[in-house]
Design an enzyme around this catalytic site. Structure first.
Site, PDB file in Angstrom:
ATOM      1  N   GLU A  99       0.839  -1.210   0.000  1.00 60.26           N
ATOM      2  CA  GLU A  99       0.000   0.000   0.000  1.00 60.26           C
ATOM      3  C   GLU A  99       0.873   1.258   0.000  1.00 60.26           C
ATOM      4  O   GLU A  99       0.558   2.244  -0.657  1.00 60.26           O
ATOM      5  CB  GLU A  99      -0.949  -0.031   1.209  1.00 60.26           C
ATOM      6  CG  GLU A  99      -2.027  -1.109   1.020  1.00 60.26           C
ATOM      7  CD  GLU A  99      -2.919  -1.286   2.225  1.00 60.26           C
ATOM      8  OE1 GLU A  99      -2.370  -1.565   3.312  1.00 60.26           O
ATOM      9  OE2 GLU A  99      -4.142  -1.150   2.088  1.00 60.26           O
ATOM     10  N   GLU A 119      -3.848  -9.513   3.409  1.00 58.98           N
ATOM     11  CA  GLU A 119      -4.653  -9.215   4.607  1.00 58.98           C
ATOM     12  C   GLU A 119      -5.791 -10.195   4.815  1.00 58.98           C
ATOM     13  O   GLU A 119      -6.124 -10.546   5.949  1.00 58.98           O
ATOM     14  CB  GLU A 119      -5.222  -7.786   4.530  1.00 58.98           C
ATOM     15  CG  GLU A 119      -4.206  -6.678   4.772  1.00 58.98           C
ATOM     16  CD  GLU A 119      -3.424  -6.265   3.533  1.00 58.98           C
ATOM     17  OE1 GLU A 119      -3.399  -7.032   2.538  1.00 58.98           O
ATOM     18  OE2 GLU A 119      -2.827  -5.182   3.560  1.00 58.98           O
TER      19      GLU A 119
HETATM   20  C1  3H9 Z   1      -1.525  -5.144   6.925  1.00 57.60           C
HETATM   21  O1  3H9 Z   1      -0.550  -4.828   6.324  1.00 57.60           O
HETATM   22  C2  3H9 Z   1      -2.706  -4.249   7.139  1.00 57.60           C
HETATM   23  C3  3H9 Z   1      -2.722  -3.039   6.237  1.00 57.60           C
HETATM   24  O2  3H9 Z   1      -3.397  -3.307   5.054  1.00 57.60           O
HETATM   25  C4  3H9 Z   1      -3.473  -1.896   6.860  1.00 57.60           C
HETATM   26  C5  3H9 Z   1      -2.960  -1.294   8.097  1.00 57.60           C
HETATM   27  C6  3H9 Z   1      -3.718  -0.088   8.503  1.00 57.60           C
HETATM   28  N1  3H9 Z   1       4.001  -7.978  11.620  1.00 57.60           N
HETATM   29  O3  3H9 Z   1       7.492 -15.520   8.475  1.00 57.60           O
HETATM   30  P1  3H9 Z   1       8.865 -15.359   9.012  1.00 57.60           P
HETATM   31  C7  3H9 Z   1       7.647 -11.554  11.985  1.00 57.60           C
HETATM   32  S1  3H9 Z   1      -1.642  -6.689   7.661  1.00 57.60           S
HETATM   33  C8  3H9 Z   1       4.732  -8.352  12.678  1.00 57.60           C
HETATM   34  O4  3H9 Z   1       9.387 -16.447   9.892  1.00 57.60           O
HETATM   35  P2  3H9 Z   1       9.943 -15.523   6.362  1.00 57.60           P
HETATM   36  C9  3H9 Z   1       7.309 -13.013  12.259  1.00 57.60           C
HETATM   37  O5  3H9 Z   1       6.379 -13.136  13.302  1.00 57.60           O
HETATM   38  C10 3H9 Z   1      -0.074  -7.455   7.339  1.00 57.60           C
HETATM   39  N2  3H9 Z   1       5.652  -9.332  12.630  1.00 57.60           N
HETATM   40  O6  3H9 Z   1       9.936 -15.050   7.877  1.00 57.60           O
HETATM   41  C11 3H9 Z   1       8.678 -13.556  12.600  1.00 57.60           C
HETATM   42  O7  3H9 Z   1       8.959 -13.199  13.948  1.00 57.60           O
HETATM   43  P3  3H9 Z   1       9.833 -14.184  14.855  1.00 57.60           P
HETATM   44  C12 3H9 Z   1       0.028  -7.963   5.964  1.00 57.60           C
HETATM   45  C13 3H9 Z   1       5.835  -9.943  11.464  1.00 57.60           C
HETATM   46  O8  3H9 Z   1      11.188 -15.005   5.771  1.00 57.60           O
HETATM   47  C14 3H9 Z   1       9.620 -12.760  11.693  1.00 57.60           C
HETATM   48  O9  3H9 Z   1       8.889 -11.592  11.315  1.00 57.60           O
HETATM   49  N3  3H9 Z   1       1.269  -8.676   5.791  1.00 57.60           N
HETATM   50  C15 3H9 Z   1       5.107  -9.604  10.319  1.00 57.60           C
HETATM   51  O10 3H9 Z   1       9.644 -16.970   6.261  1.00 57.60           O
HETATM   52  C16 3H9 Z   1      10.024 -13.510  10.448  1.00 57.60           C
HETATM   53  O11 3H9 Z   1       8.864 -13.986   9.799  1.00 57.60           O
HETATM   54  C17 3H9 Z   1       1.377 -10.008   5.953  1.00 57.60           C
HETATM   55  O12 3H9 Z   1       0.412 -10.683   6.204  1.00 57.60           O
HETATM   56  C18 3H9 Z   1       4.158  -8.562  10.430  1.00 57.60           C
HETATM   57  N4  3H9 Z   1       3.416  -8.153   9.364  1.00 57.60           N
HETATM   58  O13 3H9 Z   1       8.688 -14.837   5.708  1.00 57.60           O
HETATM   59  C19 3H9 Z   1       2.744 -10.596   5.760  1.00 57.60           C
HETATM   60  N5  3H9 Z   1       5.499 -10.401   9.289  1.00 57.60           N
HETATM   61  O14 3H9 Z   1      11.149 -14.305  14.175  1.00 57.60           O
HETATM   62  C20 3H9 Z   1       3.056 -11.527   6.878  1.00 57.60           C
HETATM   63  C21 3H9 Z   1       6.458 -11.195   9.795  1.00 57.60           C
HETATM   64  O15 3H9 Z   1       9.819 -13.497  16.151  1.00 57.60           O
HETATM   65  N6  3H9 Z   1       4.405 -12.045   6.839  1.00 57.60           N
HETATM   66  N7  3H9 Z   1       6.662 -10.935  11.093  1.00 57.60           N
HETATM   67  O16 3H9 Z   1       9.061 -15.472  14.830  1.00 57.60           O
HETATM   68  C22 3H9 Z   1       4.805 -13.018   5.996  1.00 57.60           C
HETATM   69  O17 3H9 Z   1       4.066 -13.476   5.148  1.00 57.60           O
HETATM   70  C23 3H9 Z   1       6.201 -13.557   6.171  1.00 57.60           C
HETATM   71  O18 3H9 Z   1       6.626 -13.209   7.463  1.00 57.60           O
HETATM   72  C24 3H9 Z   1       7.231 -13.007   5.156  1.00 57.60           C
HETATM   73  C25 3H9 Z   1       8.664 -13.459   5.564  1.00 57.60           C
HETATM   74  C26 3H9 Z   1       6.893 -13.577   3.785  1.00 57.60           C
HETATM   75  C27 3H9 Z   1       7.231 -11.524   5.111  1.00 57.60           C
END
Ligand code: 3H9
Length: 684
Positions: A99, A119
């Site tokens: 975004e 999301e």
């Molecule tokens: C959003 O964006 C809402 C908006 O539209 C509007 C707002 C107003 N937040 O998965 P990994 C942490 S909603 C906090 O093992 P990878 C995760 O917990 C969001 N923490 O790594 C982990 O912590 P720990 C939309 C996050 O390389 C560490 O990062 N976005 C977030 O296998 C490593 O993560 C998503 O849904 C986060 N957003 O994969 C994306 N993301 O080491 C969600 C990650 O302490 N994330 N962490 O366990 C993913 O899909 C994967 O984490 C990503 C990396 C592909 C990025």
């Protein structure tokens, strides 16, 4: 912010994934204002340090009160910037990250980056203008697809769609600064995406999306909300659509489903951080062999080859090997047909699987996964052959769904190298793998396997040794209740329908017919009478003994005509159920769908609590990860343990006490861990 060659470079540096926390939002907002005020800067670049562009809003902030500035305001400030803003993307631009990029006037990305709005998978709609800007940039239908599936696109697709303006294989920062210096110094009006027009799609098209998603992503509220938001983008001015999107986002953020989905998101990540491995060192795994070219062996070989590993597939019988290779070819051909893989990828993947019938070919393997017949003697023989040829430190994994891995480890000289890996069928598709930790296994081996699973795109959950590990041990209790409910008055179709409507991917009898009732039948022959409730499985056993093994024999709990996937009710089965109930002196009565769901869920949760108490599972969240990823439990309910917690553990414990009264205490003793959790109101 730094000025480089007339470009103000704003770098977000918030490890590990540059999640957009309050500090990040404030930092970007201030830096964009500062860059606009700085005479040295003619253009602005937003990029990220570390392994990825911003992966979205900081999900851990969702449970707390909102902190200003809100992300939509940050995106609005970027879009309104007088000086042109370029997003320089690497890794993942997800959710709020995309975004922000959509608020920028130009986007450039490193080849192989991924961009998406996931999301919906967290029970939300994108909340910072994504549902309003994406349709204006890539077209409403593509936006609907991306937003309702949550699936990211790669840079090839992003370029074709106009989501990005340039892809680079070179150094991102240098290329992006050069690119920024080539764009007009005044922002052209259509580069502010919110000013663009959207497609004029007919309302019927949105209705057909609603219908198809109601089937495909059954019961998930956020999917329908995403369709409403994209429709608003097509029917309302930008500002009105954005306000509606924000209202939906804030309402969904409070919803039970969003909380459940976020629970699973964090639970999946927590499952990979195994306690006690702090000192461990992962072993390098470059060469892998799989023993057995049956359904499981070929699926496992495919999972490795798909992730780039060279795999040696060993099978002694030439015929079995040939049919295994045929299976791989035909599965790949289907994937190509469905557009999941290109012809080239399929060929390359097959090329990584070589075959042998000679154990001596496995001398240099770093890891061997045996996937032969589920019989401890057969597996022990394979282990003997492996230890005769393998290196001292070769990891020997056994793909088993219930065997005693301690006993198997004891059959070799180096039990510290032995580990269980319970893959789910089809192993090339299913994400879950239970990693079975024996009493002897070295922490290095557990760490290696958990890391390896991540490379394979799988979710590993560590389980202790017990019959059926976490998943099958609990699932048997669920099947037990389903079986008893048949005898007490329900029909297979009623039980299956009730649980399907609850949200399970399939009912237990449809599952049994699909996977083969004989599999459970053979497994039960290895159990003692004390280990399971024979009454609950007597109908299953009679069906198998009469040749009705499920879909593969054209009949099981249902009848399958002309190979049809959906079964028909069969009066013979209903008569058999009544006959068995009579033999057992069980009086049949009318049973409600609510009772069916409750009994089956209580069966799961009660056993889950015993599994926790015995230390077979490390946490209730791990159990949830197993059920959501391996047993078709609805993700939006968060898994069985989370579901019980959300209903109130004290109430659930009370219901189990009542069942102990009506059904007897044999299966309904409350674990102490449950009593304590009920007092706390939480598993941990
Ligand atoms: C959003 O964006 C809402 C908006 O539209 C509007 C707002 C107003 N937040 O998965 P990994 C942490 S909603 C906090 O093992 P990878 C995760 O917990 C969001 N923490 O790594 C982990 O912590 P720990 C939309 C996050 O390389 C560490 O990062 N976005 C977030 O296998 C490593 O993560 C998503 O849904 C986060 N957003 O994969 C994306 N993301 O080491 C969600 C990650 O302490 N994330 N962490 O366990 C993913 O899909 C994967 O984490 C990503 C990396 C592909 C990025």
């Amino acid at each position: 912010m730094q000025i480089s060659d007339g470009v103000a470079v704003i770098t977000v540096d918030h490890p590990p994934v540059n999640a957009i926390s309050q500090a990040v939002r404030q930092g970007i907002m201030d830096a964009v204002s500062a860059a606009n005020a700085d005479e040295r800067a003619r253009r602005i670049l937003i990029c990220c340090a570390g392994r990825t562009f911003m992966a979205g809003a900081d999900v851990s902030e969702f449970g707390r009160p909102s902190l200003e500035p809100d992300l939509p305001d940050v995106v609005a400030v970027i879009e309104a910037s007088d000086k042109p803003v370029v997003a320089a993307i690497h890794g993942q631009a997800l959710g709020g990250g995309l975004e922000i990029a959509l608020g920028c006037h130009y986007r450039i990305a490193v080849n192989g980056s991924r961009l998406g709005l996931p999301e919906v998978k967290l029970g939300l709609v994108p909340g910072a203008g994504g549902t309003q800007r994406l349709p204006r940039l890539v077209g409403a239908e593509k936006a609907l697809d991306m937003i309702t599936s949550g699936a990211p696109v790669d840079t090839d697709d992003a370029l074709k769609l106009g989501l990005i303006d340039q892809v680079t294989d070179g150094d991102l920062l240098d290329t992006a600064i050069n690119y920024a210096n080539c764009i007009p110094s005044v922002v052209p009006e259509d580069r502010r995406v919110s000013r663009r027009l959207t497609d004029n799609l007919p309302p019927a098209l949105f209705d057909s999306w609603r219908k198809s998603k109601a089937k495909g992503q059954r019961g998930v509220q956020s999917v329908q909300a995403c369709i409403d938001a994209v429709e608003a983008a097509c029917t309302m001015p930008f500002e009105a659509g954005r306000r509606l999107e924000r209202e939906m986002f804030l309402a969904l953020r409070q919803s039970k489903q969003a909380r459940a989905l976020q629970h699973i998101f964090f639970a999946e990540r927590q499952a990979s951080r195994v306690i006690g491995l702090e000192e461990a060192e992962a072993r390098p795994v470059k060469s892998v062999a799989v023993i057995g070219a049956g359904t499981m062996g070929t699926g496992i070989a495919m999972a490795f080859a798909h992730s780039g590993f060279e795999v040696t597939l060993l099978e002694l019988s030439a015929e079995a090997l040939a049919s295994g290779i045929d299976r791989i070819r035909s599965l790949n051909a289907k994937s190509v047909q469905r557009g999941r893989m290109s012809e080239y990828q399929s060929e390359a993947m097959q090329g990584r699987i070589c075959t042998t019938n000679d154990y001596n070919a496995l001398g240099n393997m770093d890891m061997v996964v045996e996937a032969v017949f589920e019989d401890i003697e057969v597996k022990a023989k394979v282990f003997q052959q492996l230890q005769a040829v393998c290196k001292q430190d070769t990891i020997i994994a056994s793909n088993t769904s219930y065997l005693d891995m301690n006993r198997l480890a004891e059959t070799v000289a180096r039990p510290e190298n032995v580990i269980g890996m319970h893959f789910f069928s089809p192993a090339n598709v299913m994400k879950l793998v239970e990693v079975v930790k024996t009493d002897y296994v070295s922490p290095d081996v557990i760490l290696t396997v958990m890391k390896l699973l991540k490379t394979l795109g799988k979710t590993g959950v560590v389980s202790g040794v017990c019959h059926g590990f976490i998943g099958n041990r609990m699932y048997q209790c669920y099947q037990r209740e389903a079986g008893l409910l048949l005898l007490e008055g329900a029909s297979p179709a009623q039980v299956d329908q009730a649980l399907y409507q609850f949200g399970m991917a399939m009912g237990p009898f449809a599952v049994a017919d699909m996977s083969g009732i004989d599999i459970g039948y053979l497994m039960r022959r290895t159990l003692t009478a004390a280990q399971y409730d024979e009454r609950a499985f007597r109908v299953h056993d009679r069906l198998v003994e009469s040749g009705r093994k499920g879909q593969k024999t054209g009949a099981g709990f249902y009848r399958y005509e002309d190979g049809a996937g959906a079964g028909q009710d069969d009066t013979q089965v209903l008569e058999l159920i009544e006959q068995v109930a009579q033999e057992l002196g069980i009086e049949r009565r009318s049973i409600s769908n609510d009772e069916i769901v409750e009994r089956c869920m209580l069966g799961l949760v009660n056993e889950g609590a015993h599994i926790l108490e015995e230390g077979i599972a490390t946490s209730a969240a791990d159990i949830d990860v197993v059920f959501v990823n391996g047993y078709g439990f609805p993700r939006h309910l968060g898994g069985p343990m989370y579901y019980a917690e959300s209903k109130g553990l004290d109430l659930v414990a009370e219901k189990i006490h009542c069942l102990a009264g009506s059904q007897g205490s044999r299966w309904w003793t409350l674990a102490q861990a449950f009593e304590q959790a009920a007092k706390r109101g939480a598993w941990a």
